[in-house]
Design a protein around this motif. Structure first.
Motif, PDB file in Angstrom:
ATOM      1  N   ALA A   1      45.141  31.797  37.211  1.00 21.94           N
ATOM      2  CA  ALA A   1      44.257  32.428  35.980  1.00 21.94           C
ATOM      3  C   ALA A   1      45.318  33.130  35.098  1.00 21.94           C
ATOM      4  CB  ALA A   1      43.431  33.368  36.668  1.00 21.94           C
ATOM      5  N   HIS A   2      44.841  33.234  33.935  1.00 25.10           N
ATOM      6  CA  HIS A   2      45.777  34.057  32.621  1.00 25.10           C
ATOM      7  C   HIS A   2      45.306  35.417  33.273  1.00 25.10           C
ATOM      8  CE1 HIS A   2      45.496  29.951  30.765  1.00 25.10           C
ATOM      9  NE2 HIS A   2      46.540  30.333  30.401  1.00 25.10           N
ATOM     10  N   ARG A   3      43.816  35.780  33.376  1.00 23.91           N
ATOM     11  CA  ARG A   3      43.408  37.029  33.567  1.00 23.91           C
ATOM     12  C   ARG A   3      42.464  37.034  34.664  1.00 23.91           C
ATOM     13  NH1 ARG A   3      40.538  39.728  30.364  1.00 23.91           N
ATOM     14  NH2 ARG A   3      39.914  37.891  29.014  1.00 23.91           N
ATOM     15  N   ALA A   4      42.286  38.114  35.421  1.00 23.63           N
ATOM     16  CA  ALA A   4      41.490  38.481  36.522  1.00 23.63           C
ATOM     17  C   ALA A   4      40.659  39.757  36.540  1.00 23.63           C
ATOM     18  CB  ALA A   4      42.064  38.018  37.670  1.00 23.63           C
ATOM     19  N   TYR A   5      39.391  39.557  37.030  1.00 21.99           N
ATOM     20  CA  TYR A   5      38.635  40.644  37.403  1.00 21.99           C
ATOM     21  C   TYR A   5      38.190  40.887  38.851  1.00 21.99           C
ATOM     22  CZ  TYR A   5      37.812  41.118  32.459  1.00 21.99           C
ATOM     23  OH  TYR A   5      37.874  40.949  30.953  1.00 21.99           O
ATOM     24  N   VAL A   6      38.500  42.112  39.483  1.00 18.21           N
ATOM     25  CA  VAL A   6      37.980  42.445  40.724  1.00 18.21           C
ATOM     26  C   VAL A   6      36.596  42.802  40.723  1.00 18.21           C
ATOM     27  CG1 VAL A   6      38.400  43.240  42.941  1.00 18.21           C
ATOM     28  CG2 VAL A   6      40.358  42.618  41.472  1.00 18.21           C
ATOM     29  N   LEU A   7      35.609  42.556  41.628  1.00 16.79           N
ATOM     30  CA  LEU A   7      34.408  42.753  41.525  1.00 16.79           C
ATOM     31  C   LEU A   7      34.075  43.229  43.020  1.00 16.79           C
ATOM     32  CD1 LEU A   7      31.972  42.700  39.430  1.00 16.79           C
ATOM     33  CD2 LEU A   7      31.254  40.519  40.347  1.00 16.79           C
ATOM     34  N   GLU A   8      33.544  44.712  43.023  1.00 14.25           N
ATOM     35  CA  GLU A   8      32.979  45.069  44.135  1.00 14.25           C
ATOM     36  C   GLU A   8      31.753  45.651  44.088  1.00 14.25           C
ATOM     37  OE1 GLU A   8      36.156  47.956  45.572  1.00 14.25           O
ATOM     38  OE2 GLU A   8      37.493  46.434  45.544  1.00 14.25           O
ATOM     39  N   THR A   9      30.973  45.288  44.998  1.00 16.03           N
ATOM     40  CA  THR A   9      29.434  45.714  44.904  1.00 16.03           C
ATOM     41  C   THR A   9      28.709  45.950  43.482  1.00 16.03           C
ATOM     42  OG1 THR A   9      29.966  48.213  45.058  1.00 16.03           O
ATOM     43  CG2 THR A   9      29.731  47.041  47.192  1.00 16.03           C
ATOM     44  N   GLY A  10      29.182  44.694  42.986  1.00 14.59           N
ATOM     45  CA  GLY A  10      28.343  44.736  41.586  1.00 14.59           C
ATOM     46  C   GLY A  10      29.057  45.475  40.348  1.00 14.59           C
ATOM     47  N   GLU A  11      30.317  45.860  40.736  1.00 15.13           N
ATOM     48  CA  GLU A  11      30.899  46.652  39.476  1.00 15.13           C
ATOM     49  C   GLU A  11      32.360  46.046  39.836  1.00 15.13           C
ATOM     50  OE1 GLU A  11      30.396  50.852  39.289  1.00 15.13           O
ATOM     51  OE2 GLU A  11      28.484  50.976  40.796  1.00 15.13           O
ATOM     52  N   ILE A  12      32.906  45.960  38.377  1.00 12.31           N
ATOM     53  CA  ILE A  12      34.387  45.702  38.130  1.00 12.31           C
ATOM     54  C   ILE A  12      35.326  47.014  38.508  1.00 12.31           C
ATOM     55  CG2 ILE A  12      36.094  45.015  36.543  1.00 12.31           C
ATOM     56  CD1 ILE A  12      34.027  43.264  35.465  1.00 12.31           C
ATOM     57  N   THR A  13      36.134  46.659  39.364  1.00 10.29           N
ATOM     58  CA  THR A  13      37.084  47.636  39.978  1.00 10.29           C
ATOM     59  C   THR A  13      38.553  47.665  39.292  1.00 10.29           C
ATOM     60  OG1 THR A  13      37.440  46.678  42.052  1.00 10.29           O
ATOM     61  CG2 THR A  13      35.635  48.427  42.043  1.00 10.29           C
ATOM     62  N   ARG A  14      39.048  46.478  39.162  1.00 11.22           N
ATOM     63  CA  ARG A  14      40.121  46.133  38.741  1.00 11.22           C
ATOM     64  C   ARG A  14      40.239  44.924  37.814  1.00 11.22           C
ATOM     65  NH1 ARG A  14      44.037  47.312  42.442  1.00 11.22           N
ATOM     66  NH2 ARG A  14      45.452  47.152  40.662  1.00 11.22           N
ATOM     67  N   SER A  15      41.155  45.129  37.002  1.00 12.79           N
ATOM     68  CA  SER A  15      41.408  43.751  35.919  1.00 12.79           C
ATOM     69  C   SER A  15      42.882  44.049  35.838  1.00 12.79           C
ATOM     70  CB  SER A  15      40.460  43.949  34.886  1.00 12.79           C
ATOM     71  OG  SER A  15      40.912  45.032  33.794  1.00 12.79           O
ATOM     72  N   GLY A  16      43.401  42.613  35.265  1.00 13.11           N
ATOM     73  CA  GLY A  16      44.716  42.269  34.841  1.00 13.11           C
ATOM     74  C   GLY A  16      45.200  40.977  34.849  1.00 13.11           C
ATOM     75  N   THR A  17      46.279  40.716  34.646  1.00 12.75           N
ATOM     76  CA  THR A  17      46.983  39.581  34.643  1.00 12.75           C
ATOM     77  C   THR A  17      46.889  38.670  35.931  1.00 12.75           C
ATOM     78  OG1 THR A  17      49.197  39.802  34.932  1.00 12.75           O
ATOM     79  CG2 THR A  17      48.411  39.739  32.715  1.00 12.75           C
ATOM     80  N   GLY A  18      46.477  37.657  36.268  1.00 17.54           N
ATOM     81  CA  GLY A  18      46.480  36.831  37.551  1.00 17.54           C
ATOM     82  C   GLY A  18      47.781  37.095  38.504  1.00 17.54           C
TER      83      GLY A  18
END
Length: 237
Positions: free
Chosen positions: A203-220
């Protein structure tokens, strides 16, 4: 240029909140991945983008157009195509018939030949088995067929929901290599995947999803190197 934007998106199943106030962007030409545990809301997010689940709140913009209330079939026409979790091929149809179904919304049906050739170049095994009934194929072959069928819609954005689920290791490597190739050929990809190692490395970028909410994002790469991500999703630490 931003191709897809989710702004403050919430989705409910009855009283159960599956996704809450989720915002993310996918830029043209990227591979963006959503990672998270089972039940985090990843597949719900994909269903919301493809129009299968209505939003409780928020908006979705695609290629500069608000598609929040647009029907699912019209989103396919606009350029959003999905290979769903569990593959969802038509088991009683042949490979060719399944691929033809992927192009059902296209007006330019006379020019399907080059796109079919492209699918067969990406997945030579499908070319070898084009007259085989989908339900008799292995899990890895069915996954190839699901992705090929989605590509027959000629999407601007390809949604891939758990493409490696239940596959043997050699098929996992092959599927991810092909996802990268599809992207390099000009198709933007939004990928939901439990195999965080493979997903983040591609991935170029990524999001971390926990219990329906985004908790982290950044480059892969950054998330792949993050100790808390390693511990939670890569079994390291």
């Amino acid at each position: 240029m931003t191709l897809l934007e989710l702004s403050g998106v919430s989705v409910h199943y009855g009283r159960i909140r599956a996704v809450h106030d989720l915002s993310l962007t996918v830029n043209e030409g990227e591979i963006v991945t959503l990672i998270g545990a089972n039940g985090a809301g990843k597949s719900t997010t994909m269903r919301a983008i493809s129009g299968i689940r209505p939003l409780s709140a928020g908006s979705i913009t695609f290629a500069g157009e608000d598609i929040t209330k647009l029907r699912a079939d019209l989103r396919v026409v606009r350029g959003i195509s999905q290979a769903p979790e569990g593959r969802g091929i038509f088991p009683g149809m042949t490979v060719l018939e399944n691929l033809d179904m992927g192009a059902y919304a296209r007006k330019d049906r006379k020019s399907l030949g080059p796109d079919l050739d492209r699918v067969f170049e990406l997945f030579p095994r499908l070319a070898e088995r084009k007259n085989q009934v989908g339900g008799t194929m292995s899990g890895g072959e069915q996954q190839m067929l699901a992705i090929g069928r989605a590509l027959m819609a000629k999407p601007k954005l390809l949604l891939l929901d758990e493409p490696s689920m239940g596959l043997a290791p050699q098929f996992i490597q092959q599927i991810f290599r092909i996802i990268t190739e599809i992207n390099e050929q000009g198709t933007t990809v939004l990928l939901v995947e439990q195999n965080a190692q493979q997903a983040l490395s591609r991935a170029h970028r990524a999001y971390v999803l926990e219990t329906g909410e985004i908790t982290r994002s950044g480059t892969g790469r950054d998330l792949l190197a993050d100790d808390s991500i390693k511990e939670a999703y890569l079994g390291v630490g």
